[in-house]
Enzyme design. Structure first.
Site, PDB file in Angstrom:
ATOM      1  N   GLU A 132       4.413  52.163  62.336  1.00 55.56           N
ATOM      2  CA  GLU A 132       5.576  51.514  62.949  1.00 55.56           C
ATOM      3  C   GLU A 132       6.234  52.501  63.888  1.00 55.56           C
ATOM      4  O   GLU A 132       6.142  53.715  63.675  1.00 55.56           O
ATOM      5  CB  GLU A 132       6.606  51.121  61.865  1.00 55.56           C
ATOM      6  N   LYS A 157       9.088  54.806  65.111  1.00 54.92           N
ATOM      7  CA  LYS A 157      10.200  55.466  64.424  1.00 54.92           C
ATOM      8  C   LYS A 157      11.383  55.471  65.387  1.00 54.92           C
ATOM      9  O   LYS A 157      11.417  56.249  66.336  1.00 54.92           O
ATOM     10  CB  LYS A 157       9.822  56.899  64.020  1.00 54.92           C
ATOM     11  N   GLU A 201      17.198  50.245  61.099  1.00 54.22           N
ATOM     12  CA  GLU A 201      17.767  51.313  61.916  1.00 54.22           C
ATOM     13  C   GLU A 201      18.613  50.662  63.004  1.00 54.22           C
ATOM     14  O   GLU A 201      18.148  49.736  63.673  1.00 54.22           O
ATOM     15  CB  GLU A 201      16.603  52.108  62.534  1.00 54.22           C
TER      16      GLU A 201
HETATM   17  P1  ATP Z   1      14.908  62.337  60.173  1.00 50.50           P
HETATM   18  O1  ATP Z   1      15.686  63.484  60.701  1.00 50.50           O
HETATM   19  O2  ATP Z   1      13.474  62.415  60.539  1.00 50.50           O
HETATM   20  O3  ATP Z   1      15.522  61.024  60.442  1.00 50.50           O
HETATM   21  P2  ATP Z   1      15.583  61.862  57.474  1.00 50.50           P
HETATM   22  O4  ATP Z   1      15.587  62.874  56.414  1.00 50.50           O
HETATM   23  O5  ATP Z   1      16.846  61.219  57.854  1.00 50.50           O
HETATM   24  O6  ATP Z   1      14.894  62.598  58.663  1.00 50.50           O
HETATM   25  P3  ATP Z   1      13.048  60.730  57.081  1.00 50.50           P
HETATM   26  O7  ATP Z   1      12.471  60.119  55.890  1.00 50.50           O
HETATM   27  O8  ATP Z   1      12.618  62.108  57.313  1.00 50.50           O
HETATM   28  O9  ATP Z   1      14.614  60.679  57.086  1.00 50.50           O
HETATM   29  O10 ATP Z   1      12.684  59.861  58.327  1.00 50.50           O
HETATM   30  C1  ATP Z   1      12.811  58.493  58.201  1.00 50.50           C
HETATM   31  C2  ATP Z   1      14.020  58.047  58.961  1.00 50.50           C
HETATM   32  O11 ATP Z   1      13.623  57.466  60.194  1.00 50.50           O
HETATM   33  C3  ATP Z   1      14.688  56.939  58.199  1.00 50.50           C
HETATM   34  O12 ATP Z   1      15.713  57.480  57.399  1.00 50.50           O
HETATM   35  C4  ATP Z   1      15.206  56.010  59.256  1.00 50.50           C
HETATM   36  O13 ATP Z   1      16.545  56.319  59.527  1.00 50.50           O
HETATM   37  C5  ATP Z   1      14.388  56.317  60.481  1.00 50.50           C
HETATM   38  N1  ATP Z   1      13.437  55.240  60.883  1.00 50.50           N
HETATM   39  C6  ATP Z   1      13.269  54.777  62.147  1.00 50.50           C
HETATM   40  N2  ATP Z   1      12.318  53.856  62.218  1.00 50.50           N
HETATM   41  C7  ATP Z   1      11.830  53.692  60.967  1.00 50.50           C
HETATM   42  C8  ATP Z   1      10.810  52.867  60.406  1.00 50.50           C
HETATM   43  N3  ATP Z   1      10.072  52.050  61.148  1.00 50.50           N
HETATM   44  N4  ATP Z   1      10.604  52.982  59.069  1.00 50.50           N
HETATM   45  C9  ATP Z   1      11.336  53.825  58.296  1.00 50.50           C
HETATM   46  N5  ATP Z   1      12.302  54.631  58.787  1.00 50.50           N
HETATM   47  C10 ATP Z   1      12.555  54.570  60.101  1.00 50.50           C
END
Ligand code: ATP
Length: 677
Positions: free
Chosen positions: A303, A305, A377
């Site tokens: 997907e 991001k 998001e």
């Molecule tokens: P990051 O700084 O990468 O956002 P994080 O610790 O907040 O780190 P991660 O699990 O590392 O969270 O990355 C996933 C984040 O990306 C989710 O918390 C969400 O906010 C965002 N996101 C964007 N698109 C998607 C998607 N398709 N599926 C899941 N999460 C998504």
């Protein structure tokens, strides 16, 4: 067990069945916990005490648990103490009749406000003995401190703290030795530490959870005149873990558990709209080949991001609102189009930030969709160009009391998961099934609501092309997720191997950006003399509850940002580092000013290296001498992460893991195992 049991045997003769739990008894347990770092012993102390509470005063079980985890209410209730070091010092001074100057001098000397308060107290003449503190009374008193609002709130907060402090240790002398921090129990010390937000006992919430499960199952068996079997103990623990991950509210779980018993909890305590769950998180990867290695022959899906703010949207249509109304913060029965709330990544209620989403929500919902919890998001949206805008645009929106008509930055909601639909939790279904339900329950509206763009191709070239497309569409990269089978279920609060992230700029350099806590700053030079020019950052070690320094940073800030940071940080200046800061003590490495641990910043780095000057991960076995920590080379500021609290910063273990991965890549050994952080 017997040794510990005998120590804990009825040390409070006044505590009889039905009488309030003495706060001193809880503090005595804290003192025992303080003497050990062994998790099993900590659990044993905790669960023995909780059993005693269950036996004598089950009504006080909830406040006891809350005081153990240093919380007053569930995160989504938004109850914060809102006090800094200076207010606490004022209260200590006024309670004990010592001047602020003397208290400050002591703080400089001792470095721990809890112990400063103990010292101040022991010099205070006791004229009369106030009634001893109870757990319930302390919880209520602290709740009052947190909820005081309006004109003169700070002064009233001080008065309320004084009331608690003057009753603390009224039955004992609070025998703790301020030089060794041994002895005790001291109510004063733990009260102050609660106010500071850190009990510093190594008592993580998951440790308390295990203790609750043990105490409860032992208590239930005891009432039937037997001991619980090992299977029952395991069942109790896994039931409570599952229930808490889906419904993280002790305020709901504990009364239900006391009523029906722990093993029946899953029947009634289930995921429900109104109670936000901690979101599932992803593990970083550095190459598409690493993703292919991880999933091997299992089907996965990619997907986009999106680079915005995580939002969990909870909704119940008007016809069904009655069933949930109590659980939805801020909801009213009159809500015309159903009731809804939006929660952040750390369960903060964002409904006041996104009134525009709440107003339109019902137009995206297909007929027949009565209730849901959606994982998505929110992304800033360019109405003219019809495309995603950078994250920085979203950050310019106000956080509170936003009026729809004043909104300049429009947002589009990109939904990527569904956790609850029409009265039923769907977290255990496969991602393929959840995605089908999601697409069946909503209708996209351009520029307002969309499903995350996805692609199910399994080949390296397809993924590379999709990654390039995601970057062109202003996204951060890809999320790659397990698609079928039980492993593809939604795992609340877990950073899971079943969700991987590939960020466009990971592909070279360190695996991920880091989210770090600002501990100190250096005065600027040249053009930057009126602001801070560089900052000392740290990661978080949940095992020791400490912040471990990881770098100094002075790059990536605009003049305007530096000015704002100076204003923001000047308000949380403290005279010396907190005792739970792990930093180099060499004089030339000390920052000019220290801060309370409050702000989290996202930072990028070229690579990681070992350095005797920093402490990050020094205890994680990266350096055989245990003296060098990991540090960031060429760190660059990206943004403030105000959706993260300091204890949600990148952990020391994650930093160590990144360092090891980098080492194994540079040594051409291929990527290191991507185990649990
Ligand atoms: P990051 O700084 O990468 O956002 P994080 O610790 O907040 O780190 P991660 O699990 O590392 O969270 O990355 C996933 C984040 O990306 C989710 O918390 C969400 O906010 C965002 N996101 C964007 N698109 C998607 C998607 N398709 N599926 C899941 N999460 C998504």
């Amino acid at each position: 067990q017997t040794k510990i049991q005998s120590k804990a045997k009825d040390p409070y003769p006044d505590w009889k069945a039905g009488t309030p739990v003495p706060y001193a008894a809880l503090c005595a347990t804290f003192s025992l916990i303080e003497l050990t770092t062994k998790r099993l012993e900590i659990i044993e102390h905790c669960s023995l005490f909780l059993r005693q509470v269950l036996r004598l005063t089950p009504d006080d079980f909830l406040p006891t648990v809350l005081l153990m985890i240093n919380k007053l209410a569930p995160d989504y209730a938004g109850i914060e103490l809102g006090i800094g070091e200076s207010l606490i010092m004022k209260a200590i001074g006024e309670t004990t009749g010592r001047s602020l100057q003397v208290i400050k001098a002591d703080q400089k000397d001792i470095g721990d406000l809890g112990l400063v308060a103990v010292k101040s107290r022991s010099t205070q003449p006791t004229m009369f003995k106030p009634k001893p503190l109870t757990v319930k009374g302390v919880h209520k008193g602290l709740m009052d401190v947190a909820t005081v609002a309006g004109h003169g709130a700070q002064g009233r907060k001080v008065d309320l703290i004084k009331k608690l402090l003057s009753a603390a240790d009224s039955q004992s002398s609070g025998k703790v030795d301020i030089h060794t921090d041994k002895g005790g129990p001291s109510e004063t010390k733990f009260l102050i530490r609660f106010l500071e937000g850190k009990l510093r006992l190594g008592l993580a919430e998951r440790t308390v959870l295990v203790s609750i499960a043990q105490a409860m199952i032992c208590h239930e068996a005891e009432q039937q005149g037997r001991v619980p079997s090992t299977t029952e103990m395991e069942q109790a623990e896994s039931t409570l873990k599952t229930v808490y991950s889906e419904l993280p509210s002790w305020d709901i779980i504990i009364p239900a558990m006391l009523k029906q018993g722990i093993l029946k909890l899953r029947e009634n305590c289930k995921l429900r709209p109104g109670v936000p769950l901690k979101p599932m998180l992803a593990k970083p990867t550095k190459a598409i080949t690493e993703v292919l290695d991880r999933f091997e022959d299992q089907t996965f899906t990619c997907e986009y991001k999106y680079d915005g703010e995580r939002a969990q949207i909870h909704y119940v249509s008007k016809d069904h609102a009655d069933e949930y109304i109590d659980a939805l913060p801020g909801a009213t029965k009159e809500a015309a189009k159903g009731v809804a709330s939006i929660f952040s990544r750390n369960s903060e209620d964002l409904s006041k930030k996104y009134p525009d989403i709440l107003e339109k929500l019902h137009t995206w919902v297909k007929e027949g969709t009565k209730s849901f919890v959606l994982d998505c998001e929110t992304v800033a949206w360019d109405l003219v160009e019809k495309k995603v805008l950078p994250f920085q645009q979203l950050m310019t929106r106000k956080r509170k009391d936003v009026k729809s008509e004043d909104i300049k930055v429009k947002v589009c909601v990109f939904a990527f998961d569904l956790l609850f639909l029409n009265g039923e939790a769907v977290v255990e279904k496969s991602l393929r099934e959840r995605r089908e339900l999601l697409h069946g329950a909503f209708s996209p509206v351009e520029g307002e609501f969309a499903f995350a763009t996805h692609m199910n191709g399994q080949e390296l070239e397809e993924i590379q092309t999709f990654l390039d497309e995601s970057v062109k569409a202003s996204c951060e990269g890809l999320m790659v997720k397990m698609l079928d089978g039980s492993e593809s279920g939604y795992e609340p609060s877990k950073r899971s191997r079943n969700w991987l992230k590939i960020k466009k700029d990971y592909l070279s350099g360190v695996g991920d950006s880091l989210d770090l806590v600002v501990l100190g700053a250096y005065y600027g030079r040249g053009k930057r003399t009126s602001v801070y020019g560089a900052f000392l950052l740290a990661c978080y070690n949940p095992n020791t509850d400490a912040y471990e320094t990881v770098c100094n940073i002075g790059t990536g800030f605009s003049e305007q940002v530096l000015e704002e940071l100076h204003k923001q940080l000047s308000e949380i200046k403290i005279d010396r580092p907190k005792p739970f800061y792990s930093h180099s003590s060499g004089g030339q490495h000390q920052p000019d000013v220290w801060f309370e641990p409050r702000y989290v910043w996202e930072v990028k780095s070229a690579d990681l290296t070992l350095s005797p000057r920093y402490k990050a991960g020094a205890k994680e076995g990266v350096d055989s001498s245990g003296e060098k920590g990991i540090s960031l080379r060429f760190p660059r500021f990206i943004k403030i992460r105000d959706d993260k609290k300091p204890d949600e910063a990148t952990t020391s273990r994650q930093v160590a893991e990144m360092y090891r991965k980098q080492e194994s890549v540079t040594k051409n050994k291929g990527p290191a195992a991507d185990d649990d952080f």
